[in-house]
Design an enzyme around this catalytic site. Structure first.
Site, mmCIF file in Angstrom:
data_model
loop_
_atom_site.group_PDB
_atom_site.id
_atom_site.type_symbol
_atom_site.label_atom_id
_atom_site.label_comp_id
_atom_site.label_asym_id
_atom_site.label_seq_id
_atom_site.Cartn_x
_atom_site.Cartn_y
_atom_site.Cartn_z
ATOM 1 N N THR A 1 42.503 41.236 51.667
ATOM 2 C CA THR A 1 43.442 41.003 50.578
ATOM 3 C C THR A 1 44.824 41.568 50.898
ATOM 4 O OG1 THR A 1 43.814 41.416 48.233
ATOM 5 C CG2 THR A 1 42.577 43.087 49.393
ATOM 6 N N TYR B 1 38.610 48.633 44.172
ATOM 7 C CA TYR B 1 38.273 47.354 44.811
ATOM 8 C C TYR B 1 39.118 47.144 46.067
ATOM 9 C CZ TYR B 1 39.368 42.623 46.109
ATOM 10 O OH TYR B 1 39.660 41.524 46.867
ATOM 11 N N HIS B 2 40.458 47.261 45.903
ATOM 12 C CA HIS B 2 41.325 47.017 47.070
ATOM 13 C C HIS B 2 41.008 48.015 48.189
ATOM 14 C CE1 HIS B 2 43.810 44.821 43.998
ATOM 15 N NE2 HIS B 2 44.034 44.021 45.015
ATOM 16 N N SER C 1 43.572 49.954 43.947
ATOM 17 C CA SER C 1 42.383 50.060 43.090
ATOM 18 C C SER C 1 41.192 50.376 43.996
ATOM 19 C CB SER C 1 42.107 48.743 42.343
ATOM 20 O OG SER C 1 41.601 47.774 43.249
ATOM 21 N N LYS D 1 38.249 46.904 50.478
ATOM 22 C CA LYS D 1 38.686 45.959 51.517
ATOM 23 C C LYS D 1 39.286 46.701 52.719
ATOM 24 C CE LYS D 1 37.995 41.913 49.459
ATOM 25 N NZ LYS D 1 37.046 40.923 49.959
HETATM 26 P P1 NAD Z 1 33.796 35.335 43.290
HETATM 27 O O1 NAD Z 1 33.340 36.590 42.626
HETATM 28 O O2 NAD Z 1 34.001 34.135 42.453
HETATM 29 O O3 NAD Z 1 32.795 34.958 44.483
HETATM 30 C C1 NAD Z 1 32.122 35.923 45.244
HETATM 31 C C2 NAD Z 1 30.680 35.465 45.407
HETATM 32 O O4 NAD Z 1 29.986 36.401 46.223
HETATM 33 C C3 NAD Z 1 29.940 35.392 44.066
HETATM 34 O O5 NAD Z 1 29.301 34.132 43.922
HETATM 35 C C4 NAD Z 1 28.935 36.528 44.132
HETATM 36 O O6 NAD Z 1 27.751 36.266 43.419
HETATM 37 C C5 NAD Z 1 28.719 36.665 45.629
HETATM 38 N N1 NAD Z 1 28.322 38.040 46.044
HETATM 39 C C6 NAD Z 1 28.945 39.197 45.761
HETATM 40 N N2 NAD Z 1 28.279 40.228 46.299
HETATM 41 C C7 NAD Z 1 27.206 39.699 46.946
HETATM 42 C C8 NAD Z 1 26.135 40.265 47.692
HETATM 43 N N3 NAD Z 1 26.020 41.592 47.862
HETATM 44 N N4 NAD Z 1 25.218 39.431 48.227
HETATM 45 C C9 NAD Z 1 25.307 38.090 48.045
HETATM 46 N N5 NAD Z 1 26.295 37.499 47.350
HETATM 47 C C10 NAD Z 1 27.229 38.304 46.792
HETATM 48 O O7 NAD Z 1 35.146 35.713 44.077
HETATM 49 P P2 NAD Z 1 36.257 34.743 44.703
HETATM 50 O O8 NAD Z 1 37.427 34.717 43.802
HETATM 51 O O9 NAD Z 1 35.642 33.469 45.162
HETATM 52 O O10 NAD Z 1 36.685 35.595 45.968
HETATM 53 C C11 NAD Z 1 35.982 35.455 47.192
HETATM 54 C C12 NAD Z 1 36.517 36.468 48.211
HETATM 55 O O11 NAD Z 1 37.911 36.265 48.399
HETATM 56 C C13 NAD Z 1 36.342 37.917 47.776
HETATM 57 O O12 NAD Z 1 35.967 38.683 48.889
HETATM 58 C C14 NAD Z 1 37.712 38.316 47.303
HETATM 59 O O13 NAD Z 1 37.920 39.689 47.477
HETATM 60 C C15 NAD Z 1 38.615 37.484 48.189
HETATM 61 N N6 NAD Z 1 39.909 37.171 47.543
HETATM 62 C C16 NAD Z 1 39.950 36.481 46.362
HETATM 63 C C17 NAD Z 1 41.180 36.193 45.781
HETATM 64 C C18 NAD Z 1 41.305 35.462 44.471
HETATM 65 O O14 NAD Z 1 42.425 35.355 43.944
HETATM 66 N N7 NAD Z 1 40.225 34.924 43.912
HETATM 67 C C19 NAD Z 1 42.364 36.612 46.422
HETATM 68 C C20 NAD Z 1 42.279 37.323 47.621
HETATM 69 C C21 NAD Z 1 41.040 37.594 48.179
HETATM 70 N N1 USQ Z 2 48.963 40.913 35.741
HETATM 71 C C1 USQ Z 2 49.744 40.732 34.604
HETATM 72 N N2 USQ Z 2 49.174 40.120 33.537
HETATM 73 C C2 USQ Z 2 47.884 39.677 33.536
HETATM 74 C C3 USQ Z 2 47.101 39.855 34.700
HETATM 75 C C4 USQ Z 2 47.667 40.489 35.782
HETATM 76 O O1 USQ Z 2 50.929 41.093 34.562
HETATM 77 O O2 USQ Z 2 47.453 39.145 32.510
HETATM 78 C C5 USQ Z 2 49.571 41.544 36.940
HETATM 79 C C6 USQ Z 2 48.833 42.750 37.516
HETATM 80 O O3 USQ Z 2 49.246 43.950 36.880
HETATM 81 C C7 USQ Z 2 49.219 42.669 38.985
HETATM 82 C C8 USQ Z 2 49.379 41.178 39.238
HETATM 83 O O4 USQ Z 2 49.526 40.560 37.966
HETATM 84 O O5 USQ Z 2 50.471 43.272 39.182
HETATM 85 C C9 USQ Z 2 48.205 40.535 39.954
HETATM 86 O O6 USQ Z 2 47.016 40.798 39.196
HETATM 87 P P1 USQ Z 2 45.731 39.849 39.395
HETATM 88 O O7 USQ Z 2 44.702 40.315 38.441
HETATM 89 O O8 USQ Z 2 46.129 38.429 39.368
HETATM 90 O O9 USQ Z 2 45.354 40.163 40.918
HETATM 91 P P2 USQ Z 2 44.658 41.409 41.604
HETATM 92 O O10 USQ Z 2 44.136 42.393 40.640
HETATM 93 O O11 USQ Z 2 45.574 41.929 42.662
HETATM 94 O O12 USQ Z 2 43.402 40.748 42.277
HETATM 95 C C10 USQ Z 2 43.337 39.364 42.648
HETATM 96 C C11 USQ Z 2 41.880 39.051 42.956
HETATM 97 C C12 USQ Z 2 41.453 39.903 44.161
HETATM 98 C C13 USQ Z 2 42.398 39.682 45.315
HETATM 99 C C14 USQ Z 2 43.844 39.940 44.919
HETATM 100 C C15 USQ Z 2 44.826 39.509 45.988
HETATM 101 O O13 USQ Z 2 41.060 39.324 41.816
HETATM 102 O O14 USQ Z 2 40.132 39.545 44.525
HETATM 103 O O15 USQ Z 2 42.064 40.533 46.371
HETATM 104 O O16 USQ Z 2 44.149 39.116 43.768
HETATM 105 S S1 USQ Z 2 46.179 40.642 46.134
HETATM 106 O O17 USQ Z 2 46.798 40.785 44.797
HETATM 107 O O18 USQ Z 2 47.092 40.092 47.081
HETATM 108 O O19 USQ Z 2 45.622 41.914 46.541
#
Ligand code: NAD
Ligand code: USQ
Length: 394
Positions: free
Chosen positions: A146, A183-184, A181, A187
Site C-alpha cells: 500500500t 493495518y498499514h 495505522s 504491510k
Molecule cells: P477485501 O477485504 O475485499 O478482500 C480480501 C480478501 O482476502 C477477502 O475476500 C478475505 O476474505 C480474504 N482473506 C483475508 N484474510 C485471509 C486469510 N487469512 N486466508 C484466506 N483469505 C483471506 O480487500 P480488497 O479491497 O480486495 O483488497 C485486497 C488487497 O489489496 C489487500 O491486501 C489490501 O490491503 C490491498 N489494497 C486495497 C486497496 C483498496 O482500496 N481496496 C488499496 C490498496 C491496497
Molecule cells: N477519509 C475522509 N472521509 C471519509 C473516509 C476517509 O476524509 O469518509 C480520508 C481519510 O482520513 C484518509 C483518506 O480519506 O485521509 C483515505 O482514507 P480511506 O479510508 O479511503 O483509505 P485508507 O484508510 O488509507 O485505506 C484504503 C484501503 C487500504 C489501502 C489504502 C491505500 O482500505 O486497504 O491500503 O486505501 S493507501 O491509502 O494508499 O494506503
C-alpha cells in the site's frame, strides 16, 4: 504468455475481478479465500452496497458465460497445512496475494482488532514465503502492499528504494516507512519479510504499493449480475471516493475528515487489474523484491469532494468533521509512479462520468444503504475510556 496463477483473497473487492480478468486473458486461474471479509460484514452489521453471490455460484456463472474454469480453494493462509496442500495441488507459476485484513479503521478499533490484523496479515504472508521457498522458489509472488506504507514524508516518495549518501558513502536502501495505522504497519512488516526472503532464499517478488482504489464495474463483472464485486461504503471498510458517491446518492453531507488537505494516490479498479497482469508478465528476478507504486493520480480529499458534488444532480453539502484519525492534514505529497506506465499501463483517469456511474449504482441499491454506517466511529486516539471499554483498567 499464459500462466497458472493462484489468487489469494479471490472472493474480495479486488481479488474477484482480478480472477475474472486473468481468466479471460487466457491464464489458468485458481482462487483461495476463507470468507473472512464476509465474516467482518456480520461482525460490523453492514454489508456490501452491491449484493454479492457466493463464490462457488459466481464461479459457475463465469463458467456458463465464458466456458472458462476457475478453481476454488476454501481455507485460511494462517493454516500452513491448508496452504501447502493448495500450492502443491494447483502448482502455480505465480501467486497474487490480496488475502489480508485491509481496513485501517478496523485495525484501530482496539487491541484485539490490531492483533488480529497483524496476525492474519503477517503470519499468512510468512507461511506463504516459507511454502514458496520449500515447494518451488521459482514461483513469482505478486503481493499487494500500500502507498500508506510510506506515510507523508516531507520529501518525494520513490518507488520502493532511495539512493542515500551518508557521511560520504552511498547506498540504495528501502524507502523509509512511516505508516499511519496498525493495518498499514502490517504491510510494512510484510514488505520487510518479503525483502528478507528474496535476499536470503533467492525468492522473486513484486510488491505493489497500491493507492486508494475506486470504482465498481469491470468489463468482466458486468457480464452477469451475479458476477458483481463487493462495494463498501461504511466508515470502517468503505474507501473515500466510493463512500462520497454513496453519501451523494442519499443526500448525506460528504464526510471530509479534518481540513481535507490530505492528499492520496488513487486508481480506478480497472487499473488494478491491468497493473497486476503487467507485474505478472514482467516477473522480478531471482533474489529481487521489485516495488511499483500502483496509482495513477493524486487528489486532495477536498478535490474529491468537490468532484462528487459537481457530478451529483442534487445540491450536496460538504461537511468537515473532526478527523477521527491521527494523520497530517497539511503535508507535502509527490510520489513517483512511472514504472507501471513504462510497462504499458493505460490509465483510466478519474472522470465525471465515472463518478456519475458510481452515484447511479448507489441509487440503484439505495435500499441496501444503512445510514447509521456512514459516520466514523473508530478513533485513532488511545484514551482511557477505550481501555475501559475493552475491559482493562489501566
Ligand atoms: P477485501 O477485504 O475485499 O478482500 C480480501 C480478501 O482476502 C477477502 O475476500 C478475505 O476474505 C480474504 N482473506 C483475508 N484474510 C485471509 C486469510 N487469512 N486466508 C484466506 N483469505 C483471506 O480487500 P480488497 O479491497 O480486495 O483488497 C485486497 C488487497 O489489496 C489487500 O491486501 C489490501 O490491503 C490491498 N489494497 C486495497 C486497496 C483498496 O482500496 N481496496 C488499496 C490498496 C491496497
Ligand atoms: N477519509 C475522509 N472521509 C471519509 C473516509 C476517509 O476524509 O469518509 C480520508 C481519510 O482520513 C484518509 C483518506 O480519506 O485521509 C483515505 O482514507 P480511506 O479510508 O479511503 O483509505 P485508507 O484508510 O488509507 O485505506 C484504503 C484501503 C487500504 C489501502 C489504502 C491505500 O482500505 O486497504 O491500503 O486505501 S493507501 O491509502 O494508499 O494506503
Amino acid at each position: 504468455m499464459d500462466m497458472r496463477i493462484l489468487i489469494l483473497g479471490g472472493d474480495g473487492y479486488l481479488g474477484w475481478p482480478t480472477a475474472l480478468y486473468l481468466s479471460k486473458n487466457g491464464h489458468d486461474v485458481g482462487v483461495v479465500d476463507n470468507f473472512l471479509r464476509r465474516h467482518y460484514d456480520d461482525e460490523m452489521g453492514v454489508s456490501s452496497l452491491t449484493p454479492i453471490a457466493h463464490l462457488k455460484h459466481r464461479i459457475d456463472v463465469w463458467d456458463a458465460a465464458t466456458g472458462l474454469t476457475i478453481t476454488p480453494y476454501i481455507g485460511d493462509l494462517v493454516d500452513a497445512n491448508f496452504l501447502e496442500e493448495t500450492i502443491r495441488d494447483f502448482e502455480p507459476e505465480a501467486i497474487v496475494h490480496f488475502a489480508e485484513q485491509r481496513s485501517a479503521p478496523y485495525s484501530m478499533i482496539d487491541r484485539e482488532h490490531a492483533v488480529h490484523t497483524q496476525t492474519n496479515n503477517v503470519v499468512g504472508t510468512l507461511n506463504l514465503l516459507y511454502l514458496i521457498a520449500e515447494i518451488d522458489p521459482s514461483i513469482h509472488l505478486v503481493k499487494l502492499g500500500t502507498m500508506g506504507e510510506y506515510g507523508t514524508p516531507n520529501i518525494d516518495i520513490e518507488e520502493g528504494y532511495i539512493e542515500i549518501t551518508h557521511k560520504g558513502r552511498t547506498d540504495v536502501l528501502p524507502f523509509p516507512k512511516q505508516p499511519g495505522s496498525f493495518y498499514h504497519l502490517s504491510k510494512v512488516h510484510d514488505s520487510h519479510n518479503i525483502h528478507f526472503a528474496c535476499r536470503t532464499w533467492g525468492l522473486r517478488a513484486t510488491d505493489l504499493n497500491q493507492g486508494v482504489v475506486y470504482g465498481q464495474e469491470t468489463n468482466e463483472t458486468i457480464l452477469h449480475p451475479d458476477l458483481m464485486t463487493r462495494f463498501d461504503y461504511d466508515a470502517v471498510f468503505g474507501t473515500v471516493l466510493n463512500r462520497f458517491c454513496v453519501q451523494a446518492s442519499i443526500g448525506h453531507p460528504l464526510t471530509v475528515y479534518g481540513t481535507g488537505n490530505q492528499t492520496r494516490g488513487m486508481l480506478d479498479i480497472r487499473d488494478t487489474l491491468q497493473c497486476v497482469e503487467l507485474a505478472l508478465l514482467n516477473p522480478a528476478n531471482e533474489g529481487e523484491m521489485r516495488v511499483y507504486n500502483q496509482f495513477t493520480e493524486s487528489f486532495s480529499l477536498n478535490k474529491l469532494a468537490s468532484l462528487v458534488k459537481a457530478a451529483s444532480h442534487e445540491d450536496i453539502e460538504i461537511s468537515h468533521i473532526d478527523d477521527p484519525r491521527v494523520e497530517a492534514e497539511e503535508h507535502y505529497y509527490r510520489a513517483a509512479h512511472t514504472k507501471l506506465l513504462d510497462l504499458g499501463l493505460k490509465p483510466h483517469l478519474l472522470s465525471q462520468s465515472l463518478i456519475e456511474s458510481l452515484i447511479e449504482t448507489a441509487i440503484e441499491f439505495r435500499d441496501r444503504i444503512d445510514h447509521k454506517a456512514i459516520l466514523p466511529t473508530v478513533s485513532w486516539r488511545h484514551t482511557k475510556s477505550k481501555l475501559v471499554t475493552a475491559g482493562k483498567n489501566n
